[in-house]
Write a protein that holds these residues in place. Structure first.
Motif, PDB file in Angstrom:
ATOM      1  N   GLY A   1      -7.206   2.584   7.649  1.00  8.94           N
ATOM      2  CA  GLY A   1      -6.058   3.427   7.044  1.00  8.94           C
ATOM      3  C   GLY A   1      -4.642   2.980   6.945  1.00  8.94           C
ATOM      4  N   ALA A   2      -4.160   3.341   5.905  1.00 11.44           N
ATOM      5  CA  ALA A   2      -2.556   2.527   5.617  1.00 11.44           C
ATOM      6  C   ALA A   2      -1.837   3.647   5.202  1.00 11.44           C
ATOM      7  N   TRP A   3      -0.356   3.549   5.505  1.00 12.49           N
ATOM      8  CA  TRP A   3       0.492   4.186   4.823  1.00 12.49           C
ATOM      9  C   TRP A   3       1.019   3.820   3.381  1.00 12.49           C
ATOM     10  N   SER A   4       2.179   4.125   2.910  1.00 12.81           N
ATOM     11  CA  SER A   4       2.384   3.623   1.378  1.00 12.81           C
ATOM     12  C   SER A   4       2.668   2.286   1.277  1.00 12.81           C
ATOM     13  N   ASP A   5       2.732   1.839  -0.091  1.00 11.10           N
ATOM     14  CA  ASP A   5       3.458   0.565  -0.461  1.00 11.10           C
ATOM     15  C   ASP A   5       2.594  -0.697   0.359  1.00 11.10           C
ATOM     16  N   SER A   6       1.106  -0.414   0.341  1.00 12.02           N
ATOM     17  CA  SER A   6       0.628  -1.444   0.978  1.00 12.02           C
ATOM     18  C   SER A   6      -0.544  -2.302   0.215  1.00 12.02           C
ATOM     19  N   VAL A   7      -1.274  -3.226   0.672  1.00 15.87           N
ATOM     20  CA  VAL A   7      -2.329  -3.953   0.091  1.00 15.87           C
ATOM     21  C   VAL A   7      -3.472  -3.919   0.901  1.00 15.87           C
ATOM     22  N   ILE A   8      -4.673  -3.561   0.422  1.00 13.62           N
ATOM     23  CA  ILE A   8      -6.003  -3.191   1.078  1.00 13.62           C
ATOM     24  C   ILE A   8      -7.096  -4.229   0.477  1.00 13.62           C
ATOM     25  N   TYR A   9      -7.944  -4.946   1.134  1.00 15.43           N
ATOM     26  CA  TYR A   9      -8.786  -5.567   0.938  1.00 15.43           C
ATOM     27  C   TYR A   9      -9.995  -5.312   1.820  1.00 15.43           C
ATOM     28  N   GLY A  10     -11.208  -4.327   1.207  1.00 22.99           N
ATOM     29  CA  GLY A  10     -12.037  -4.096   2.068  1.00 22.99           C
ATOM     30  C   GLY A  10     -13.003  -5.165   2.523  1.00 22.99           C
TER      31      GLY A  10
END
Length: 289
Positions: free
Chosen positions: A112-121
């Protein structure tokens, strides 16, 4: 056990003590380029790759407030804004504040992340939730991704379920994906991506990649659905579900056209009858996943 930094033991926490308040990297160009250009291309035709984003994260690490590195087991990581998390292998649970970078690694991760982030599953069947202006790549596996507004989502390989709410770009990737879109959102579909289902209550857009040309497109309206397929690509199709009026489709050669949904009077009458039969019933609480 969770320590005072909101981090479960089993991985290392590297503290930085910069002379100034650290600033996150500028991902704005990558966000805008990804949303405004053909699949995988920036507005200036520069190729955007995972390596580009990882290099940005590496630069970020030099001034990040904290860098969290998970182990090979099932970690639980909670971090504030401006964090970099490498969860490592295992079925990890990661929660971060805004302007953060998360690499879930191999395993069935919950992120889970808030705004303006980068996520690699990473590899695995991941469950990813994000707020706005976030770049998400599900990676290999049957991922479930729920993102709010102005996001870029690439499900990767696998049968993914993706929901975006407004102003977003979605790539299902290879596999039979289910995609829900809100206002002013675009789905990008390439040859070899499989058989995707799009659900919408709003007009939307599809951008087709190289090889999926207008003169080869076939449109069929059946059982309240619109099925788009292409001659020469028997394993690829997009099925549009919902009560949209028109759907814009564009092609790699720059051409575009509108697909209009025929009015299904019988389905409309059934929907109205359902509403009238249930309008006086109490509304149940929202279901949670």
């Amino acid at each position: 056990m969770t320590n005072t930094n909101g981090v479960t033991t089993g991985f290392s926490l590297l503290w930085r003590a910069p002379d100034r308040v650290p600033q996150p990297p500028d991902f704005d160009k990558m966000h805008s380029a990804a949303k405004g250009a053909p699949r995988g291309k920036a507005a200036d035709e520069t190729q955007i790759t995972s390596a580009d984003l990882r290099n940005a994260a590496d630069r970020w690490q030099a001034t990040a407030i904290r860098i969290l590195i998970g182990g090979a087991t099932d970690d639980s990581i909670s971090a504030a804004a401006n964090s970099v998390v490498d969860a490592g292998a295992g079925d990890d649970t990661v929660t971060v504040g805004e302007k953060s970078f998360v690499d879930g690694g191999a395993g069935d991760d919950t992120i889970g992340a808030w705004s303006d982030s980068v996520i690699y599953g990473g590899e695995g069947n991941d469950d990813i939730k994000a707020w706005s202006e976030t770049h998400i790549e599900g990676g290999a596996g049957n991922d479930v991704i729920d993102a709010w507004s102005d996001n870029y989502v690439d499900g990767g390989t696998g049968d993914d379920t993706i929901v975006v709410h407004s102003g977003s770009v979605v790539i299902g990737g290879k596999g039979n994906d289910t995609i829900g879109i809100g206002t002013d959102s675009t789905v990008r579909f390439a040859a070899g991506d499989g058989q995707d289902n799009i659900w919408t209550l709003r007009d939307g857009r599809i951008e087709f990649g190289e090889g999926l040309n207008a003169d080869k497109m076939r449109v069929e309206h059946k059982d309240g659905k619109t099925i788009i397929s292409f001659d020469g690509h028997p394993d690829d199709s997009v099925t549009i579900n919902g009560f949209y009026r028109t759907f814009a489709v564009s092609f790699a050669d720059g051409s575009s056209q509108q697909i209009e949904r025929p009015v299904d009077h019988e389905a409309q009458a059934a929907l109205i009858a359902r509403f009238n039969a249930n309008k006086d019933k109490p509304i149940p609480p929202f279901a949670t996943r």
